[in-house]
Design a protein around this motif. Structure first.
Motif, PDB file in Angstrom:
ATOM      1  N   PRO A 667       0.859  -1.162   0.002  1.00 53.19           N
ATOM      2  CA  PRO A 667       0.116  -0.118   0.076  1.00 53.19           C
ATOM      3  C   PRO A 667       0.762   1.308  -0.104  1.00 53.19           C
ATOM      4  O   PRO A 667       2.056   1.379   0.713  1.00 53.19           O
ATOM      5  CB  PRO A 667      -0.870   0.010   1.439  1.00 53.19           C
ATOM      6  CG  PRO A 667       0.108  -0.989   2.246  1.00 53.19           C
ATOM      7  CD  PRO A 667       0.940  -1.951   1.262  1.00 53.19           C
ATOM      8  N   VAL A 668       0.270   2.143  -0.817  1.00 52.49           N
ATOM      9  CA  VAL A 668       1.030   3.703  -0.771  1.00 52.49           C
ATOM     10  C   VAL A 668       0.088   4.596  -0.838  1.00 52.49           C
ATOM     11  O   VAL A 668      -1.026   4.725  -1.492  1.00 52.49           O
ATOM     12  CB  VAL A 668       1.985   3.546  -2.008  1.00 52.49           C
ATOM     13  CG1 VAL A 668       2.644   4.976  -2.126  1.00 52.49           C
ATOM     14  CG2 VAL A 668       2.871   2.418  -2.447  1.00 52.49           C
ATOM     15  N   LEU A 683       4.660   3.604 -10.132  1.00 49.37           N
ATOM     16  CA  LEU A 683       4.556   2.336  -9.004  1.00 49.37           C
ATOM     17  C   LEU A 683       4.675   1.254 -10.041  1.00 49.37           C
ATOM     18  O   LEU A 683       5.359   0.176  -9.496  1.00 49.37           O
ATOM     19  CB  LEU A 683       3.366   2.454  -8.490  1.00 49.37           C
ATOM     20  CG  LEU A 683       3.105   3.537  -7.191  1.00 49.37           C
ATOM     21  CD1 LEU A 683       1.826   3.312  -6.580  1.00 49.37           C
ATOM     22  CD2 LEU A 683       4.359   3.452  -6.273  1.00 49.37           C
ATOM     23  N   ARG A 684       4.068   1.364 -11.125  1.00 51.41           N
ATOM     24  CA  ARG A 684       4.287  -0.171 -12.287  1.00 51.41           C
ATOM     25  C   ARG A 684       5.876  -0.077 -12.536  1.00 51.41           C
ATOM     26  O   ARG A 684       6.181  -1.347 -12.466  1.00 51.41           O
ATOM     27  CB  ARG A 684       3.581   0.283 -13.454  1.00 51.41           C
ATOM     28  CG  ARG A 684       3.142  -0.871 -14.138  1.00 51.41           C
ATOM     29  CD  ARG A 684       2.396  -0.667 -15.216  1.00 51.41           C
ATOM     30  NE  ARG A 684       1.039  -0.881 -14.923  1.00 51.41           N
ATOM     31  CZ  ARG A 684       0.227   0.225 -14.878  1.00 51.41           C
ATOM     32  NH1 ARG A 684       0.754   1.372 -15.239  1.00 51.41           N
ATOM     33  NH2 ARG A 684      -0.996   0.045 -14.404  1.00 51.41           N
ATOM     34  N   GLN A 685       6.389   0.821 -12.812  1.00 56.87           N
ATOM     35  CA  GLN A 685       8.044   0.777 -13.027  1.00 56.87           C
ATOM     36  C   GLN A 685       8.708   0.201 -12.052  1.00 56.87           C
ATOM     37  O   GLN A 685       9.515  -0.854 -11.970  1.00 56.87           O
ATOM     38  CB  GLN A 685       8.591   2.273 -13.457  1.00 56.87           C
ATOM     39  CG  GLN A 685       7.723   2.809 -14.801  1.00 56.87           C
ATOM     40  CD  GLN A 685       8.444   4.032 -15.254  1.00 56.87           C
ATOM     41  OE1 GLN A 685       9.236   4.736 -14.446  1.00 56.87           O
ATOM     42  NE2 GLN A 685       7.932   4.728 -16.182  1.00 56.87           N
ATOM     43  N   PRO A 697       1.851 -13.345 -14.620  1.00 52.03           N
ATOM     44  CA  PRO A 697       1.234 -12.207 -15.020  1.00 52.03           C
ATOM     45  C   PRO A 697       2.099 -10.953 -14.384  1.00 52.03           C
ATOM     46  O   PRO A 697       2.603 -10.746 -13.444  1.00 52.03           O
ATOM     47  CB  PRO A 697      -0.072 -12.177 -14.110  1.00 52.03           C
ATOM     48  CG  PRO A 697       0.388 -13.283 -12.868  1.00 52.03           C
ATOM     49  CD  PRO A 697       1.498 -14.146 -13.664  1.00 52.03           C
ATOM     50  N   LYS A 698       1.727  -9.724 -15.344  1.00 49.33           N
ATOM     51  CA  LYS A 698       2.256  -8.372 -14.832  1.00 49.33           C
ATOM     52  C   LYS A 698       1.818  -7.613 -13.570  1.00 49.33           C
ATOM     53  O   LYS A 698       0.671  -8.116 -13.104  1.00 49.33           O
ATOM     54  CB  LYS A 698       2.063  -7.380 -16.053  1.00 49.33           C
ATOM     55  CG  LYS A 698       2.714  -7.853 -17.328  1.00 49.33           C
ATOM     56  CD  LYS A 698       2.383  -6.607 -18.285  1.00 49.33           C
ATOM     57  CE  LYS A 698       3.277  -7.126 -19.619  1.00 49.33           C
ATOM     58  NZ  LYS A 698       3.066  -6.239 -20.710  1.00 49.33           N
ATOM     59  N   PRO A 699       2.700  -7.120 -12.880  1.00 49.69           N
ATOM     60  CA  PRO A 699       2.220  -6.319 -11.609  1.00 49.69           C
ATOM     61  C   PRO A 699       1.100  -5.488 -11.772  1.00 49.69           C
ATOM     62  O   PRO A 699       1.106  -4.722 -13.025  1.00 49.69           O
ATOM     63  CB  PRO A 699       3.435  -5.862 -11.092  1.00 49.69           C
ATOM     64  CG  PRO A 699       4.461  -5.817 -12.208  1.00 49.69           C
ATOM     65  CD  PRO A 699       4.064  -6.779 -13.193  1.00 49.69           C
ATOM     66  N   ALA A 700       0.041  -5.342 -10.994  1.00 49.90           N
ATOM     67  CA  ALA A 700      -0.771  -4.266 -11.245  1.00 49.90           C
ATOM     68  C   ALA A 700      -0.652  -3.168 -10.054  1.00 49.90           C
ATOM     69  O   ALA A 700      -0.186  -3.255  -9.024  1.00 49.90           O
ATOM     70  CB  ALA A 700      -2.063  -4.949 -11.139  1.00 49.90           C
ATOM     71  N   VAL A 701      -1.259  -1.987 -10.533  1.00 48.10           N
ATOM     72  CA  VAL A 701      -1.344  -0.803  -9.587  1.00 48.10           C
ATOM     73  C   VAL A 701      -2.776  -0.461  -9.561  1.00 48.10           C
ATOM     74  O   VAL A 701      -3.225  -0.065 -10.616  1.00 48.10           O
ATOM     75  CB  VAL A 701      -0.439   0.429  -9.986  1.00 48.10           C
ATOM     76  CG1 VAL A 701      -0.549   1.329  -8.973  1.00 48.10           C
ATOM     77  CG2 VAL A 701       1.062  -0.409 -10.083  1.00 48.10           C
ATOM     78  N   ASP A 712      -5.032   6.786  -1.996  1.00 47.50           N
ATOM     79  CA  ASP A 712      -4.544   5.218  -1.658  1.00 47.50           C
ATOM     80  C   ASP A 712      -4.431   4.507  -2.819  1.00 47.50           C
ATOM     81  O   ASP A 712      -5.200   4.511  -3.614  1.00 47.50           O
ATOM     82  CB  ASP A 712      -5.488   4.721  -0.722  1.00 47.50           C
ATOM     83  CG  ASP A 712      -5.659   5.509   0.843  1.00 47.50           C
ATOM     84  OD1 ASP A 712      -4.793   6.091   1.016  1.00 47.50           O
ATOM     85  OD2 ASP A 712      -6.551   5.076   1.411  1.00 47.50           O
ATOM     86  N   PHE A 713      -3.062   4.126  -3.041  1.00 44.27           N
ATOM     87  CA  PHE A 713      -2.783   3.316  -3.993  1.00 44.27           C
ATOM     88  C   PHE A 713      -2.138   1.878  -3.534  1.00 44.27           C
ATOM     89  O   PHE A 713      -1.687   1.874  -2.333  1.00 44.27           O
ATOM     90  CB  PHE A 713      -1.744   3.690  -4.982  1.00 44.27           C
ATOM     91  CG  PHE A 713      -2.124   4.921  -5.945  1.00 44.27           C
ATOM     92  CD1 PHE A 713      -2.374   4.954  -7.130  1.00 44.27           C
ATOM     93  CD2 PHE A 713      -2.076   6.241  -5.144  1.00 44.27           C
ATOM     94  CE1 PHE A 713      -2.884   5.958  -8.035  1.00 44.27           C
ATOM     95  CE2 PHE A 713      -2.629   7.328  -5.960  1.00 44.27           C
ATOM     96  CZ  PHE A 713      -2.837   7.332  -7.269  1.00 44.27           C
ATOM     97  N   GLU A 714      -2.166   0.740  -4.407  1.00 42.23           N
ATOM     98  CA  GLU A 714      -1.661  -0.422  -3.717  1.00 42.23           C
ATOM     99  C   GLU A 714      -1.080  -1.174  -5.140  1.00 42.23           C
ATOM    100  O   GLU A 714      -1.584  -1.353  -6.172  1.00 42.23           O
ATOM    101  CB  GLU A 714      -2.899  -1.514  -3.428  1.00 42.23           C
ATOM    102  CG  GLU A 714      -2.277  -2.429  -2.692  1.00 42.23           C
ATOM    103  CD  GLU A 714      -3.536  -3.314  -2.285  1.00 42.23           C
ATOM    104  OE1 GLU A 714      -3.752  -3.365  -0.954  1.00 42.23           O
ATOM    105  OE2 GLU A 714      -4.187  -4.097  -2.889  1.00 42.23           O
ATOM    106  N   ILE A 715       0.192  -1.460  -4.840  1.00 44.26           N
ATOM    107  CA  ILE A 715       0.910  -2.577  -5.809  1.00 44.26           C
ATOM    108  C   ILE A 715       0.351  -3.966  -5.306  1.00 44.26           C
ATOM    109  O   ILE A 715       0.674  -4.282  -4.458  1.00 44.26           O
ATOM    110  CB  ILE A 715       2.352  -2.433  -5.752  1.00 44.26           C
ATOM    111  CG1 ILE A 715       2.820  -0.942  -5.858  1.00 44.26           C
ATOM    112  CG2 ILE A 715       3.126  -3.143  -6.638  1.00 44.26           C
ATOM    113  CD1 ILE A 715       4.340  -0.641  -5.785  1.00 44.26           C
TER     114      ILE A 715
END
Length: 772
Positions: A667-668, A683-685, A697-701, A712-715
């Protein structure tokens, strides 16, 4: 079908038994009946002497052993007939039975009665013989008790001193006259001259061994003692100390042989010489025990915490005690050989008894000093020191009781207290030496003295030595050999449980077969674990499950084979076992539940060793799965023991079951007003750049929402190994802080604005413009 009788009173299973067998059985029964009646008459009259009772008792013991063996005759045949009768089933009630089955049942019952008859006869005769033996033992023990409590002459009465000294002088005068007569005999003189070289050689060797042998071996042992003590060096020193014991003993026997060859002593002199040899042996053995318990010099780890002076006194009184024990035996032999009066024996033995009590009292004080020295040096009151403390008190009391009883007139009771106390003290000293020896031998095997002191095997060996010493303590304190053999005979007979007799032979057979099966099971487990299973594609958890399963099956089969080999009939115990199982089931239901759950875990394997799991609020790595519980090592390196039933009845989270791939959430939060698309790209980079994050699978943000203080964001990223999740989380946080600082993106923190509704109250305004 004919059955040949195998014991006393046995009969054949055929209608007509062998005539010779019947006559032999009748003769044996007649002989036994005569012996039993003779024993019953002697017991009823109680006029036979102790020696006669002992002879009669030996005859009864022989008969009892025959009867015990006869109880096992026709055992296999009885078992076969019993199985046949059981196969016929229960006899119907109220309904006629088939004639053929009824005839077969009748024939089998008759054969069973014929086979069981000699067994019952042997059981009755065995019980009768045991009762007669117990009666004889009670009579002999009663007589011994009466003798101990008999009031004799007091040794402090001066009226008996003259007679005692006269008896002693008469004995020495007889010895002198006998020796002078032998010396004057021409035949003896010729034999002396012919054997003079041999006699001189024997005397020289005896003197060297007596005077120098112990000193030579003691000097070598002292050099080893001055160095650091290792197990090998201590054992070598112990062997040298045995030489200190054997060399003087060899000198004594050489001296005895030299005097015997000289032919200067006749019957009286030979008897006195043999008694003197016993005195020497007693003295040498006690000196050796004193040297081991109270070692000279500055030994490392002495048995007792005593200074040099006190250890020297301990060696002195140990030697004095052994010498007095030997002198007591010499006085008793002279009294019996010379037929002294009871008053003379009591008067001449009383000084020895007094000195023996004094030596015991001084040794008791040394034991008490050891406990006091241990307390002064700051040592805790260990179990050993506690035992020594109370033992020193008991030893002091026994040392004082003997002279008091003797002075009053209970001299036999005094001897029954003082001499056994001294002999028991010597036996305890010998056990203490053996205790140290077993510990040092085990330390030499494992190559560590610390491990040897904490190990269980030396304790078990020493415990067995104590058990083996109990018969010797019993003999020392007045028990007869027949008493010990009677206890052993009862022990051999065992007890009956149902239709099964449990005896030491049965138990030993069971134990040996089970131990062999257990060792074979462990060997198979080791082979599977280290040789076979590592070459397969089975994972670690499956290999452990197979190994554990083989162990349980092997132990179960070992128990079954051991029970069958011991001849234990489980069918006779089925009802009792069923009744016990109900109570045990209620009392141990949790343990049984955990046991069954453990078997399910090993078979289904929802968890395996090395898995990262969470159960009952505990999270960690599975380290061991046993049949009752599972051990989990938490991330703070503590062990949690979880009952197996919790895994079956509760929910379990297994993070690494099947593979180690897992998802990570980071969480960010960013400040309001920040470009959300830009934050998402950054965040994706960061997530894609981490080496532990899978590309597919690719990471998601995700933009999760509007928080009270931040956006609020979440990786969400899939890791190659979820075990590294905490480390990856930390790496991403570091990278987020660095990138946001470069991009001037603010990470907000919680802040609040405080509004005061009535600020004038804080200024002290009373509402009229004037301060209060």
């Amino acid at each position: 079908m004919s059955m040949i009788p195998g014991g006393l009173g046995a009969q054949t299973a055929t209608p007509v038994a062998s005539q010779s067998d019947q006559e032999n059985s009748a003769q044996q029964l007649e002989k036994w009946e005569k012996t039993a009646r003779r024993a019953e008459e002697a017991i009823a009259s109680q006029r036979a002497s102790d020696a006669a009772f002992q002879v009669l008792r030996r005859e009864l013991v022989i008969w009892r052993e025959k009867f015990l063996a006869d109880q096992n005759i026709n055992k296999n045949a009885i078992k076969t007939l019993q199985d046949q009768i059981t196969a016929l089933g229960e006899k119907p009630e109220g309904e006629p039975e088939d004639s053929e089955i009824a005839a077969k049942r009748k024939m089998l019952d008759q054969q069973m009665a014929v086979l069981v008859a000699p067994v019952k006869t042997a059981e009755v005769a065995h019980s009768r013989a045991s009762g007669l033996i117990r009666s004889i033992d009670e009579i002999i023990r009663s007589r011994q008790t009466d003798a101990l409590l008999k009031l004799d002459t007091s040794p402090i009465n001066p009226a008996h001193w003259g007679g005692a000294l006269a008896a002693l002088g008469h004995s020495f005068d007889n010895l002198r006259k006998e020796t002078a007569k032998s010396w004057a005999n021409p035949v003896s003189q010729v034999a002396l001259k012919n054997n003079l070289p041999v006699i001189l050689a024997l005397l020289l060797a005896a003197l060297v061994l007596l005077l120098r042998g112990r000193r030579w071996s003691g000097q070598i042992a002292g050099k080893l003692q001055a160095k650091s003590v290792t197990p090998a060096r201590w054992l070598f020193q112990f062997l040298l100390s045995i030489a200190q014991l054997l060399l003087p003993l060899a000198g004594l026997f050489l001296l005895l042989e030299a005097i015997s060859i000289s032919q200067l002593l006749d019957l009286h002199g030979q008897h006195v010489l043999e008694a003197l040899v016993f005195v020497g042996v007693s003295f040498v053995v006690s000196v050796w025990l004193g040297m081991r318990i109270f070692p000279p010099g500055q030994p490392i780890q002495p048995p007792l915490n005593l200074p040099i002076g006190q250890r020297q006194r301990g060696r002195f009184f140990a030697g004095v005690l052994g010498l007095l024990i030997g002198l007591r035996g010499l006085i008793n032999d002279l009294a019996q050989f010379e037929k002294w009066s009871q008053e003379a024996l009591i008067v001449l033995s009383f000084p020895i008894l007094l000195l023996m009590s004094y030596a015991l009292l001084r040794l008791a004080n040394l034991l008490r000093y050891h406990v006091e020295n241990e307390q002064q040096t700051g040592q805790d009151a260990s179990y050993r020191n506690t035992v020594i403390h109370y033992f020193s008190r008991v030893l002091g009391v026994l040392a004082l009781i003997g002279p008091v009883l003797a002075a009053v007139g209970y001299f036999k009771a005094a001897q029954a207290v003082t001499t056994p106390t001294a002999l028991s003290l010597g036996l305890l000293a010998f056990l203490s030496i053996l205790n140290r020896m077993t510990t040092e031998i085990y330390a030499l095997i494992v190559r560590s003295q610390e491990r040897a002191r904490e190990a269980l095997i030396p304790v078990l060996v020493n415990f067995m030595l104590v058990l083996l010493s109990l018969p010797f303590f019993a003999l020392i304190w007045g028990a007869r050999v027949t008493d010990l053999t009677e206890v052993w005979a009862r022990f051999q007979v065992g007890f009956t449980f149902g239709d099964t007799r449990i005896s030491p032979a049965v138990f030993m057979t069971f134990a040996i077969v089970f131990v062999i099966g257990y060792i074979l099971t462990r060997f198979v487990q080791g082979t599977l674990r280290n040789t076979v299973l590592p070459k397969t594609k089975i994972d670690l958890g499956g290999r452990n499950a197979i190994t554990s399963g083989v162990g349980y099956i092997g132990i179960f089969l070992s128990a079954l084979v051991a029970i069958s080999s011991a001849g234990i009939d489980l069918s006779s115990l089925a009802i009792v076992a069923g009744a016990l199982s109900v109570g045990i089931g209620f009392g141990l239901q949790n343990i049984v539940s955990n046991f069954v759950s453990g078997i399910i875990l090993l078979i289904e394997r929802p968890i395996s060793q090395g898995d990262w799991i969470e159960v009952g609020g505990h999270m960690g790595i599975v380290r061991d799965i046993s049949v009752r519980s599972t051990r989990i090592e938490t991330f703070d390196r503590s062990d949690v023991i979880v009952p197996n039933s919790d895994f079956i009845s509760g929910s379990v989270t297994n993070y690494t079951r099947g593979n180690t791939v897992g998802r990570l959430k980071v969480p960010v939060g960013v400040a309001y007003g920040t470009d959300t698309k830009r934050v998402e790209a950054l965040l994706r980079q960061i997530a894609e750049a981490h080496p532990m994050v899978l590309a597919n699978p690719k990471p998601a943000v995700l933009f999760r929402g509007f928080g009270a203080d931040s956006l609020d964001f979440e990786i969400r990223a899939i890791l190659r190994d979820v075990n590294w999740s905490m480390s990856v989380h930390s790496d991403m946080n570091h990278e987020i802080a660095r990138v946001f600082a470069e991009e001037n993106i603010e990470i907000p923190f919680a802040q609040r604005d405080l509004w005061l509704r009535n600020p004038e109250v804080l200024k002290g305004d009373n509402g009229q413009g004037e301060p209060e």
